[in-house]
Design an enzyme around this catalytic site. Structure first.
Site, short mmCIF file in Angstrom:
data_model
loop_
_atom_site.label_atom_id
_atom_site.label_comp_id
_atom_site.label_asym_id
_atom_site.label_seq_id
_atom_site.Cartn_x
_atom_site.Cartn_y
_atom_site.Cartn_z
N HIS A 44 76.75 -46.33 -49.39
CA HIS A 44 77.81 -46.23 -48.38
C HIS A 44 78.48 -44.87 -48.42
CE1 HIS A 44 81.20 -46.90 -51.25
NE2 HIS A 44 80.30 -47.62 -51.89
N ASP A 46 81.57 -44.33 -46.99
CA ASP A 46 83.03 -44.43 -46.92
C ASP A 46 83.61 -44.53 -48.33
OD1 ASP A 46 81.89 -46.99 -47.27
OD2 ASP A 46 83.60 -47.98 -46.36
N ASP A 80 82.10 -43.91 -57.10
CA ASP A 80 81.73 -45.00 -56.20
C ASP A 80 81.04 -44.42 -54.98
OD1 ASP A 80 81.31 -47.33 -54.82
OD2 ASP A 80 83.41 -47.77 -54.49
N GLU A 112 81.35 -49.97 -45.71
CA GLU A 112 81.05 -50.89 -46.81
C GLU A 112 82.34 -51.34 -47.49
OE1 GLU A 112 80.34 -52.21 -50.88
OE2 GLU A 112 81.40 -50.41 -50.31
N GLU A 113 83.29 -50.43 -47.61
CA GLU A 113 84.53 -50.75 -48.31
C GLU A 113 85.46 -51.65 -47.50
OE1 GLU A 113 84.97 -50.25 -51.36
OE2 GLU A 113 83.87 -48.45 -51.93
#
Length: 172
Positions: A44, A46, A80, A112-113
Site C-alpha cells: 500500500h 498510503d 509500514d 489500505e489504511e
C-alpha cells in the site's frame, strides 16, 4: 501523499521500462510469461495519520522528513510499507534483467489504511483480466491458494496465515 508516491512509481516504471498500468488509483507492474503460476506482491502507498506532530523526533512530512540516523530510517511510513515498496521496485528492476519463470505482479494500492478498497479493486481487476486465464492453464492451484488470507486478510500477523502459497509453488 498517495498521488505523489503513485507519480513516483509511474516515473520509476517509465525510467526502467517496466510494463505498468494504472488500475483505478492503483499502480500495477507486471511480468507476464504465460506461466501456469503467478506471484503477487501487494503493498500500500498510503500511511496512517501522523498523529501529534510534537511527538515526532523528526518531521513526518516535508524537506526534513526521512532522516537516517545511526543506520536507522525515521519517517512516516518507513516501516509500514515504504521500505517494502522500495524493495518491490528494486526486485522489479532485477526481474527486467532476468526473466522470471512465473508471472509476477507488483500491486501498489491505495486506501489500505482506511478501508482496503485499493486491494479490493485490484482483486476485482485481477479476477476479471487475469485469474480466469491463469486458472484455465493451471489445474493444481485453486483461488484460495493464490491469495494468502489471515483473519483480516492481511499478512501482518503470521500466526493468522492459514496457508502460505510460497510453500506450494513448484516453479519447475
Amino acid at each position: 501523499m498517495e498521488k505523489k508516491l503513485a507519480d513516483f512509481i509511474i516515473g520509476f516504471a517509465k525510467k526502467y521500462q517496466l510494463d505498468w498500468l494504472q488500475q483505478d488509483k492503483n499502480i500495477v507492474i507486471k511480468f507476464l510469461n504465460n506461466s501456469k503460476k503467478c506471484l503477487i506482491f501487494n503493498g500500500h502507498i498510503d500511511t496512517v495519520n501522523e498523529g501529534n506532530k510534537n511527538k515526532w523526533l523528526y518531521p513526518p512530512f516535508g524537506q526534513n522528513a526521512g532522516v537516517i540516523k545511526n543506520n536507522k530510517l525515521y519517517g512516516l511510513g518507513a516501516s509500514d510499507m515504504k521500505a517494502g515498496l522500495a524493495s518491490f521496485l528494486t526486485l522489479a528492476t532485477q526481474l527486467k534483467k532476468q526473466k522470471a519463470k512465473i508471472d509476477i505482479f507488483f500491486s501498489f494500492v491505495v486506501q489500505e489504511e482506511t478501508d482496503g478498497s485499493g486491494t479490493q479493486s485490484f482483486v476485482s481487476y485481477f479476477k476479471k483480466n487475469y485469474f480466469k486465464t491463469t486458472m484455465q492453464r493451471c489445474q493444481k492451484i485453486q483461488y484460495e491458494l493464490v491469495w494468502v488470507f489471515g483473519d483480516d486478510q492481511r499478512l501482518t500477523v503470521p500466526r493468522d496465515i492459514q496457508l502460505h502459497v510460497l510453500y506450494l509453488m513448484d516453479t519447475s
